[in-house]
Design a protein around this motif. Sequence first.
Motif, PDB file in Angstrom:
ATOM      1  N   ASP A 350      -7.208  24.756 -16.445  1.00  0.00           N
ATOM      2  CA  ASP A 350      -8.237  23.759 -16.191  1.00  0.00           C
ATOM      3  C   ASP A 350      -7.980  23.151 -14.816  1.00  0.00           C
ATOM      4  OD1 ASP A 350     -10.029  21.686 -16.141  1.00  0.00           O
ATOM      5  OD2 ASP A 350      -9.223  20.633 -17.890  1.00  0.00           O
ATOM      6  N   ALA A 351      -8.797  23.526 -13.846  1.00  0.00           N
ATOM      7  CA  ALA A 351      -8.578  23.071 -12.471  1.00  0.00           C
ATOM      8  C   ALA A 351      -8.698  21.560 -12.332  1.00  0.00           C
ATOM      9  CB  ALA A 351      -9.567  23.759 -11.530  1.00  0.00           C
ATOM     10  N   ALA A 352      -9.431  20.915 -13.225  1.00  0.00           N
ATOM     11  CA  ALA A 352      -9.593  19.462 -13.143  1.00  0.00           C
ATOM     12  C   ALA A 352      -8.287  18.726 -13.380  1.00  0.00           C
ATOM     13  CB  ALA A 352     -10.645  18.994 -14.150  1.00  0.00           C
ATOM     14  N   THR A 353      -7.295  19.395 -13.955  1.00  0.00           N
ATOM     15  CA  THR A 353      -6.016  18.752 -14.260  1.00  0.00           C
ATOM     16  C   THR A 353      -4.933  19.073 -13.229  1.00  0.00           C
ATOM     17  OG1 THR A 353      -5.199  20.585 -15.630  1.00  0.00           O
ATOM     18  CG2 THR A 353      -6.534  18.891 -16.721  1.00  0.00           C
ATOM     19  N   TYR A 354      -5.268  19.795 -12.176  1.00  0.00           N
ATOM     20  CA  TYR A 354      -4.251  20.206 -11.208  1.00  0.00           C
ATOM     21  C   TYR A 354      -3.419  19.034 -10.713  1.00  0.00           C
ATOM     22  CZ  TYR A 354      -6.111  24.985 -10.440  1.00  0.00           C
ATOM     23  OH  TYR A 354      -6.491  26.289 -10.563  1.00  0.00           O
ATOM     24  N   TYR A 355      -4.101  17.974 -10.248  1.00  0.00           N
ATOM     25  CA  TYR A 355      -3.414  16.889  -9.542  1.00  0.00           C
ATOM     26  C   TYR A 355      -3.628  15.517 -10.172  1.00  0.00           C
ATOM     27  CZ  TYR A 355      -4.144  20.635  -6.110  1.00  0.00           C
ATOM     28  OH  TYR A 355      -4.233  21.860  -5.480  1.00  0.00           O
ATOM     29  N   GLN A 356      -4.184  15.470 -11.376  1.00  0.00           N
ATOM     30  CA  GLN A 356      -4.598  14.169 -11.918  1.00  0.00           C
ATOM     31  C   GLN A 356      -3.455  13.386 -12.542  1.00  0.00           C
ATOM     32  OE1 GLN A 356      -7.520  14.808 -15.002  1.00  0.00           O
ATOM     33  NE2 GLN A 356      -5.967  15.066 -16.587  1.00  0.00           N
ATOM     34  N   GLY A 357      -2.289  13.996 -12.698  1.00  0.00           N
ATOM     35  CA  GLY A 357      -1.174  13.323 -13.353  1.00  0.00           C
ATOM     36  C   GLY A 357      -1.251  13.474 -14.860  1.00  0.00           C
ATOM     37  N   GLY A 358      -0.206  13.019 -15.534  1.00  0.00           N
ATOM     38  CA  GLY A 358      -0.176  13.103 -16.983  1.00  0.00           C
ATOM     39  C   GLY A 358       0.243  14.471 -17.481  1.00  0.00           C
ATOM     40  N   ASP A 359       0.386  14.587 -18.792  1.00  0.00           N
ATOM     41  CA  ASP A 359       0.870  15.829 -19.394  1.00  0.00           C
ATOM     42  C   ASP A 359      -0.229  16.838 -19.683  1.00  0.00           C
ATOM     43  OD1 ASP A 359       3.449  14.970 -19.276  1.00  0.00           O
ATOM     44  OD2 ASP A 359       3.627  14.476 -21.406  1.00  0.00           O
ATOM     45  N   THR A 360      -1.477  16.374 -19.849  1.00  0.00           N
ATOM     46  CA  THR A 360      -2.571  17.292 -20.150  1.00  0.00           C
ATOM     47  C   THR A 360      -2.784  18.259 -18.990  1.00  0.00           C
ATOM     48  OG1 THR A 360      -3.655  15.627 -21.522  1.00  0.00           O
ATOM     49  CG2 THR A 360      -5.014  17.460 -20.741  1.00  0.00           C
ATOM     50  N   GLY A 361      -2.848  19.543 -19.316  1.00  0.00           N
ATOM     51  CA  GLY A 361      -2.989  20.550 -18.275  1.00  0.00           C
ATOM     52  C   GLY A 361      -1.721  20.788 -17.498  1.00  0.00           C
ATOM     53  N   TYR A 362      -0.615  20.271 -18.034  1.00  0.00           N
ATOM     54  CA  TYR A 362       0.679  20.402 -17.362  1.00  0.00           C
ATOM     55  C   TYR A 362       1.686  21.034 -18.317  1.00  0.00           C
ATOM     56  CZ  TYR A 362       4.568  18.972 -14.296  1.00  0.00           C
ATOM     57  OH  TYR A 362       5.660  18.958 -13.461  1.00  0.00           O
ATOM     58  N   VAL A 363       2.019  20.340 -19.374  1.00  0.00           N
ATOM     59  CA  VAL A 363       2.969  20.881 -20.365  1.00  0.00           C
ATOM     60  C   VAL A 363       2.288  21.181 -21.688  1.00  0.00           C
ATOM     61  CG1 VAL A 363       4.915  19.733 -19.285  1.00  0.00           C
ATOM     62  CG2 VAL A 363       3.688  18.567 -21.128  1.00  0.00           C
ATOM     63  N   THR A 364       0.945  21.136 -21.708  1.00  0.00           N
ATOM     64  CA  THR A 364       0.211  21.316 -22.964  1.00  0.00           C
ATOM     65  C   THR A 364      -0.259  22.740 -23.217  1.00  0.00           C
ATOM     66  OG1 THR A 364      -1.776  20.561 -21.797  1.00  0.00           O
ATOM     67  CG2 THR A 364      -0.560  18.926 -23.079  1.00  0.00           C
ATOM     68  N   TYR A 365      -0.028  23.654 -22.284  1.00  0.00           N
ATOM     69  CA  TYR A 365      -0.378  25.059 -22.515  1.00  0.00           C
ATOM     70  C   TYR A 365       0.697  25.709 -23.359  1.00  0.00           C
ATOM     71  CZ  TYR A 365      -3.770  24.428 -18.726  1.00  0.00           C
ATOM     72  OH  TYR A 365      -4.814  23.989 -17.946  1.00  0.00           O
ATOM     73  N   SER A 366       0.287  26.593 -24.248  1.00  0.00           N
ATOM     74  CA  SER A 366       1.244  27.192 -25.199  1.00  0.00           C
ATOM     75  C   SER A 366       1.471  28.663 -24.889  1.00  0.00           C
ATOM     76  CB  SER A 366       0.748  27.033 -26.636  1.00  0.00           C
ATOM     77  OG  SER A 366      -0.498  27.697 -26.807  1.00  0.00           O
ATOM     78  N   SER A 367       2.530  29.185 -25.454  1.00  0.00           N
ATOM     79  CA  SER A 367       2.797  30.611 -25.366  1.00  0.00           C
ATOM     80  C   SER A 367       1.838  31.378 -26.246  1.00  0.00           C
ATOM     81  CB  SER A 367       4.233  30.892 -25.799  1.00  0.00           C
ATOM     82  OG  SER A 367       5.156  30.254 -24.935  1.00  0.00           O
ATOM     83  N   TYR A 368       1.748  32.678 -26.017  1.00  0.00           N
ATOM     84  CA  TYR A 368       0.808  33.519 -26.779  1.00  0.00           C
ATOM     85  C   TYR A 368       1.190  33.540 -28.254  1.00  0.00           C
ATOM     86  CZ  TYR A 368      -2.030  37.503 -28.134  1.00  0.00           C
ATOM     87  OH  TYR A 368      -2.940  38.319 -28.754  1.00  0.00           O
ATOM     88  N   ARG A 369       0.194  33.404 -29.087  1.00  0.00           N
ATOM     89  CA  ARG A 369       0.408  33.461 -30.532  1.00  0.00           C
ATOM     90  C   ARG A 369      -0.128  34.759 -31.083  1.00  0.00           C
ATOM     91  NH1 ARG A 369      -1.112  27.984 -29.748  1.00  0.00           N
ATOM     92  NH2 ARG A 369       0.523  26.506 -30.384  1.00  0.00           N
ATOM     93  N   HIS A 370       0.750  35.583 -31.570  1.00  0.00           N
ATOM     94  CA  HIS A 370       0.341  36.851 -32.179  1.00  0.00           C
ATOM     95  C   HIS A 370      -0.302  36.593 -33.530  1.00  0.00           C
ATOM     96  CE1 HIS A 370       2.335  39.585 -29.295  1.00  0.00           C
ATOM     97  NE2 HIS A 370       3.188  38.580 -29.159  1.00  0.00           N
ATOM     98  N   ALA A 371      -1.322  37.370 -33.834  1.00  0.00           N
ATOM     99  CA  ALA A 371      -1.994  37.201 -35.124  1.00  0.00           C
ATOM    100  C   ALA A 371      -1.020  37.509 -36.252  1.00  0.00           C
ATOM    101  CB  ALA A 371      -3.187  38.144 -35.202  1.00  0.00           C
ATOM    102  N   GLY A 372      -1.013  36.632 -37.247  1.00  0.00           N
ATOM    103  CA  GLY A 372      -0.107  36.817 -38.369  1.00  0.00           C
ATOM    104  C   GLY A 372      -0.633  37.815 -39.357  1.00  0.00           C
TER     105      GLY A 372
END
Length: 372
Positions: A350-372
């Motif tokens: 999300d380009a809107a979160t590049y420089y806005q500060g905070g954790d959203t768009g920073y540490v909130t992306y997750s690793s790939y989840r394989h289908a169970g």
Amino acid sequence: MTLIETHPEDTSRTRPGGLFTGYRLGGLTLPNRVVMAPMTRARAAAGGLATPSMATYYAQRATAGLIVSEGVQPSLIGQSNPGTPGLYTDEQVASWRPVTDAVHANGGRIFAQIMHGGRVSHPDTTGLVPVGPSAVPAAGEVFTPTGPQAAPVPRVLEAGEVPEHARSYASAARRAVDAGFDGVELHGANGYLISQFLSSNANLRTDRYGGSVAHRVRFAVEAVEATIDAVGAARTGIRLSPGGTFWGVEEKGVPELYTVLLGELARLEPAYVHLEATTDDEVLVALRRAWPGTLIMNPVLPLGPARTGRADAVRWLGLGAELISFGRSFIANPDLVERLRGGLPLETEDAATYYQGGDTGYVTYSSYRHAG
């Protein structure tokens, strides 16, 4: 989501020098050839301090063969943007130690990118008039705490001051090593101070730091030499953008300029040169041939429409690069190495979160989840 296309002829998993094979870089053994490129995220605390969220962010991406941090200013006057971290006070050094510890605890390796903004700054950000090789402002608007403003005319560095600013990279490098970084990358690209000295329109000097090609490369060489003296060649790299026009810089005679620069750097034997795809392939391949050491290649134009993908990486490994840097793909894909290795889909940031500060768009992306 953007799907990564796999090809039967892609042998980068197994062939010597492939993307997922190990590589010896200075004193480090990298488990793969994937480098996380430096990216400004503007998440530092007041006083240029690193934060716990920064420790999380970089540790999440520790499977990269090498992480290069966001640009870190070597002095207050070297700060370009609000919200960026520094390495010129004891408090800043202490704030970085949990970051490097977290990366190392997750098995990673991290270099600090040392970035002096030069004329790309503003008094509202630092309280100081920016400096540059000549009284030529950057093109466009610069970021300030109150929003974008026209780039000011920089104060011209006097000849006796220039070496002090070259040595500021070395001083920050010492602090980086004290903070636990494995090494440093000098930001010699994208229109910042080293790039300004290389430029033929930002640098109008007629002394030993301007005019001829030999004089225009002098600042870059002195900065690298001072840094190597401070922390060793194995811990020192430099990033360059041949022919790049960021912040309005221009460079006449790009092939000659960078061939001379690489020749000067070769005698110093830094750990690597990191090139951006800011000129055509013919010039870049010629520079690859001119550079006898390790080359990190950033295969697509920074902030351009394309993201570096696996096909770009494989192509440049074939053209002679030893390591490949990925920028924006690492933002939304902390497990980028695993996704590239498995041909898994990549999330789009999300380009809107590049420089806005905070954790959203920073540490909130997750690793790939394989289908169970």
